[in-house]
Design an enzyme around this catalytic site. Sequence first.
Site, PDB file in Angstrom:
ATOM      1  N   PRO A 385       0.796  -1.229   0.000  1.00  0.00           N
ATOM      2  CA  PRO A 385       0.000   0.000   0.000  1.00  0.00           C
ATOM      3  C   PRO A 385       0.829   1.280   0.000  1.00  0.00           C
ATOM      4  O   PRO A 385       1.887   1.350   0.633  1.00  0.00           O
ATOM      5  CB  PRO A 385      -0.823  -0.104   1.288  1.00  0.00           C
ATOM      6  CG  PRO A 385      -0.117  -1.102   2.124  1.00  0.00           C
ATOM      7  CD  PRO A 385       0.546  -2.059   1.185  1.00  0.00           C
ATOM      8  N   ASN A 386       0.347   2.252  -0.712  1.00  0.00           N
ATOM      9  CA  ASN A 386       0.890   3.619  -0.803  1.00  0.00           C
ATOM     10  C   ASN A 386       2.200   3.727  -1.580  1.00  0.00           C
ATOM     11  O   ASN A 386       2.686   4.825  -1.821  1.00  0.00           O
ATOM     12  CB  ASN A 386       1.060   4.243   0.595  1.00  0.00           C
ATOM     13  CG  ASN A 386      -0.272   4.338   1.302  1.00  0.00           C
ATOM     14  OD1 ASN A 386      -1.237   4.823   0.710  1.00  0.00           O
ATOM     15  ND2 ASN A 386      -0.361   3.842   2.522  1.00  0.00           N
ATOM     16  N   ARG A 393       5.243  11.045  -2.296  1.00  0.00           N
ATOM     17  CA  ARG A 393       4.914  10.775  -0.900  1.00  0.00           C
ATOM     18  C   ARG A 393       6.150  11.003  -0.018  1.00  0.00           C
ATOM     19  O   ARG A 393       7.149  10.296  -0.178  1.00  0.00           O
ATOM     20  CB  ARG A 393       4.461   9.313  -0.803  1.00  0.00           C
ATOM     21  CG  ARG A 393       4.248   8.811   0.576  1.00  0.00           C
ATOM     22  CD  ARG A 393       4.223   7.276   0.551  1.00  0.00           C
ATOM     23  NE  ARG A 393       3.937   6.757   1.873  1.00  0.00           N
ATOM     24  CZ  ARG A 393       4.187   5.528   2.258  1.00  0.00           C
ATOM     25  NH1 ARG A 393       4.746   4.671   1.415  1.00  0.00           N
ATOM     26  NH2 ARG A 393       3.903   5.138   3.466  1.00  0.00           N
ATOM     27  N   TYR A 398      11.055   8.593   1.722  1.00  0.00           N
ATOM     28  CA  TYR A 398      11.004   7.515   0.724  1.00  0.00           C
ATOM     29  C   TYR A 398      11.764   7.821  -0.568  1.00  0.00           C
ATOM     30  O   TYR A 398      11.783   6.996  -1.485  1.00  0.00           O
ATOM     31  CB  TYR A 398       9.533   7.195   0.388  1.00  0.00           C
ATOM     32  CG  TYR A 398       8.753   6.729   1.598  1.00  0.00           C
ATOM     33  CD1 TYR A 398       8.954   5.451   2.120  1.00  0.00           C
ATOM     34  CD2 TYR A 398       7.839   7.564   2.231  1.00  0.00           C
ATOM     35  CE1 TYR A 398       8.249   5.021   3.238  1.00  0.00           C
ATOM     36  CE2 TYR A 398       7.127   7.135   3.348  1.00  0.00           C
ATOM     37  CZ  TYR A 398       7.340   5.870   3.842  1.00  0.00           C
ATOM     38  OH  TYR A 398       6.659   5.439   4.945  1.00  0.00           O
ATOM     39  N   ASN A 449       7.946  -5.601  -0.734  1.00  0.00           N
ATOM     40  CA  ASN A 449       7.915  -4.417   0.111  1.00  0.00           C
ATOM     41  C   ASN A 449       6.453  -4.245   0.517  1.00  0.00           C
ATOM     42  O   ASN A 449       5.672  -3.670  -0.228  1.00  0.00           O
ATOM     43  CB  ASN A 449       8.412  -3.202  -0.680  1.00  0.00           C
ATOM     44  CG  ASN A 449       8.414  -1.946   0.177  1.00  0.00           C
ATOM     45  OD1 ASN A 449       7.786  -1.908   1.238  1.00  0.00           O
ATOM     46  ND2 ASN A 449       9.114  -0.929  -0.289  1.00  0.00           N
ATOM     47  N   ALA A 452       2.959  -0.723   4.970  1.00  0.00           N
ATOM     48  CA  ALA A 452       2.489  -0.795   6.359  1.00  0.00           C
ATOM     49  C   ALA A 452       1.919  -2.171   6.731  1.00  0.00           C
ATOM     50  O   ALA A 452       1.791  -2.490   7.914  1.00  0.00           O
ATOM     51  CB  ALA A 452       1.446   0.284   6.595  1.00  0.00           C
ATOM     52  N   GLU A 473      12.444  -9.465   2.323  1.00  0.00           N
ATOM     53  CA  GLU A 473      11.617  -8.347   2.786  1.00  0.00           C
ATOM     54  C   GLU A 473      12.394  -7.057   2.493  1.00  0.00           C
ATOM     55  O   GLU A 473      13.590  -6.981   2.799  1.00  0.00           O
ATOM     56  CB  GLU A 473      11.392  -8.495   4.298  1.00  0.00           C
ATOM     57  CG  GLU A 473      10.658  -7.337   4.927  1.00  0.00           C
ATOM     58  CD  GLU A 473      10.608  -7.445   6.466  1.00  0.00           C
ATOM     59  OE1 GLU A 473      11.337  -8.299   7.039  1.00  0.00           O
ATOM     60  OE2 GLU A 473       9.866  -6.668   7.080  1.00  0.00           O
ATOM     61  N   HIS A 475      12.489  -2.676   2.544  1.00  0.00           N
ATOM     62  CA  HIS A 475      11.919  -1.364   2.900  1.00  0.00           C
ATOM     63  C   HIS A 475      12.855  -0.289   2.403  1.00  0.00           C
ATOM     64  O   HIS A 475      14.084  -0.429   2.518  1.00  0.00           O
ATOM     65  CB  HIS A 475      11.757  -1.238   4.412  1.00  0.00           C
ATOM     66  CG  HIS A 475      10.904  -2.314   4.989  1.00  0.00           C
ATOM     67  ND1 HIS A 475       9.536  -2.321   4.877  1.00  0.00           N
ATOM     68  CD2 HIS A 475      11.239  -3.458   5.658  1.00  0.00           C
ATOM     69  CE1 HIS A 475       9.046  -3.405   5.457  1.00  0.00           C
ATOM     70  NE2 HIS A 475      10.068  -4.128   5.925  1.00  0.00           N
ATOM     71  N   ARG A 482      12.374   4.319  12.954  1.00  0.00           N
ATOM     72  CA  ARG A 482      11.190   5.179  12.869  1.00  0.00           C
ATOM     73  C   ARG A 482      10.249   4.916  14.055  1.00  0.00           C
ATOM     74  O   ARG A 482      10.674   4.356  15.054  1.00  0.00           O
ATOM     75  CB  ARG A 482      10.504   4.958  11.518  1.00  0.00           C
ATOM     76  CG  ARG A 482      11.441   5.337  10.359  1.00  0.00           C
ATOM     77  CD  ARG A 482      10.788   5.135   9.028  1.00  0.00           C
ATOM     78  NE  ARG A 482       9.591   5.970   8.902  1.00  0.00           N
ATOM     79  CZ  ARG A 482       8.688   5.816   7.949  1.00  0.00           C
ATOM     80  NH1 ARG A 482       8.843   4.862   7.044  1.00  0.00           N
ATOM     81  NH2 ARG A 482       7.633   6.598   7.895  1.00  0.00           N
TER      82      ARG A 482
END
Length: 527
Positions: A385-386, A393, A398, A449, A452, A473, A475, A482
Amino acid sequence: MSVLELRTASKLIPIRIECGGMEWLAREIESCFAPQRPRFLLVCDERVALLYGKSLHTYLESCGLSVEFMSLPPGESEKNFRTLKLILDKLAHKNFSRKDVLLALGGGVITDINGFAASIYARGIRWIALPTTVLGMVDASIGGKTAINHETAKNLIGAFHQPECVLADILTLKTLVPRETRSGAAEIVKGALLEGGAIWMELQDEGPDALTWSEAQLFAMIEKGARAKIEIVSRDEFESGERMLLNLGHTFGHALENVAGYGTLTHGEAVFYGMQAAVWLSEKMGLMKKEIAVALLLWMQTLSLPRANVTAESLLQALPSDKKADQGKLRWILLSKPGVPEIRDDVPLELVQECAAWLCDRVRGGEEVSVREHSAKRILILHGPNLNLLGTREPEIYGSQTLSDIESLCETHAQKCGAECLFRSSNHEGELIEYIQWARHWADGIIVNPGAYTHTSVALRDALSAIKLPTIELHLSDPSQREEYRHHSFIRDVCLRTVSGHGADGYAIALDFLLSHLSGTLGQSAG
Ligand SMILES: NC(=O)c1ccc[n+]([C@@H]2O[C@H](COP(=O)([O-])OP(=O)(O)OC[C@H]3O[C@@H](n4cnc5c(N)ncnc54)[C@H](O)[C@@H]3O)[C@@H](O)[C@H]2O)c1
Ligand SMILES: [Zn+2]
């Protein structure tokens, strides 16, 4: 790439084969019907819906077209009355009229059944074939033969109903599992055996196994095969003569497919076996010289085919009734050599029985189906998502690259490493899970990726854990630096490794690690 035309007595059917993508398909469909603006029903099977159907639907709607969408369970066993009724019900309940259009996106099963639905709904509506398999592009979508299976025989209930056009997006072939690519080539081999000229010469050198051909060779073969089929259909649209030749390998092929149980052998695999039977019969009938038959059988047997447990008796019983000539004798397509076919109805029953026994021995002695047999490693790169908003964004976290920038970088890096990548992104948890489940048939590994969902989705973890493909995985930022709610990852311990905090460079790191792992140059340790 190629703009071909099939000219029948009543219609001109454009056939376009292109490396186009779903946006291209949508534009082509729009331009076919530009002034009229009919309504469309887009039908595909569930697998094709996930990979292409939903995005084609979105593109069509963004062209301002009115489109209903439906997906059907995949597979030959679904080519039946029940599925046909689902399509007809949808057309009726949505008040489709004769001016509206059915869009069939998928393999031969989808184009056959939707073409047939289009032929009988409201006494015939228009349809477009959008083939997504090798077999569909080279054969099933061309020529207007549409059908469903009956329990007694394949394709028994059907009609001739030409599509308005055929639009084949070659890019869709990338996601075919190797078995389907290989099996689709059966109809190319059939065409080459009937043609006996340049196509046959080329194929003779390359061998019958499409998995050993380069991508360029495969595309060229599809185009040549489609051209050859167009020529035959344009001379004999309703199969009153020459078009019957296209049934080479299909008499035993259809019986075999039926008796083995739909899905055990694909249509193409059954046709490969059926062509061997045709060569055997041709030789026994004194039509083909022994040395040609031996050479052809040896050539065909360089292709490994899956086994099925069938008996000669059941095969004989299932020989298709629609292949019977007028006097009730079976009609066979035989060859005296490649390029010189003959339609025969005088094959003695004893010889057919002997051939069934010979064929059964081969089919029972076939090979275990191997799922992954491609040479380049295939990696699914999945974005959650996103991530579609990348570039705009929070660039301070990012980065400023968009998702398509990242995909181009990955593509370039993967090409250098000799790997193949497929990119998919979704904001929906269920859709990401569907991609992961599909990947077990296609991919050697996954880079995910999950955005969230990393911190919330047990379901995503379960999917990765269930399919057991090596997974990285990834990111862009480092979640451990964070907010605290980003520190926990539900998927970390079902992945080989986590790559985080490297921005877009992380993809090359992840790819290198995954490819080294797959080539056995790394241990299994997660890091
Ligand atoms: N009408 C004709 O003239 C004609 C000619 C030849 C064959 N046929 C018919 O075609 C059928 C066989 O067609 P087929 O081999 O295409 O089978 P198919 O339609 O079942 O497709 C094979 C599989 O590939 C999947 N698939 C399709 N496109 C994909 C893609 N791009 N990426 C990933 N997966 C994809 C499908 O979900 C399915 O599981 C048979 O029913 C046969 O009778 C018809
Ligand atoms: Zn066929």
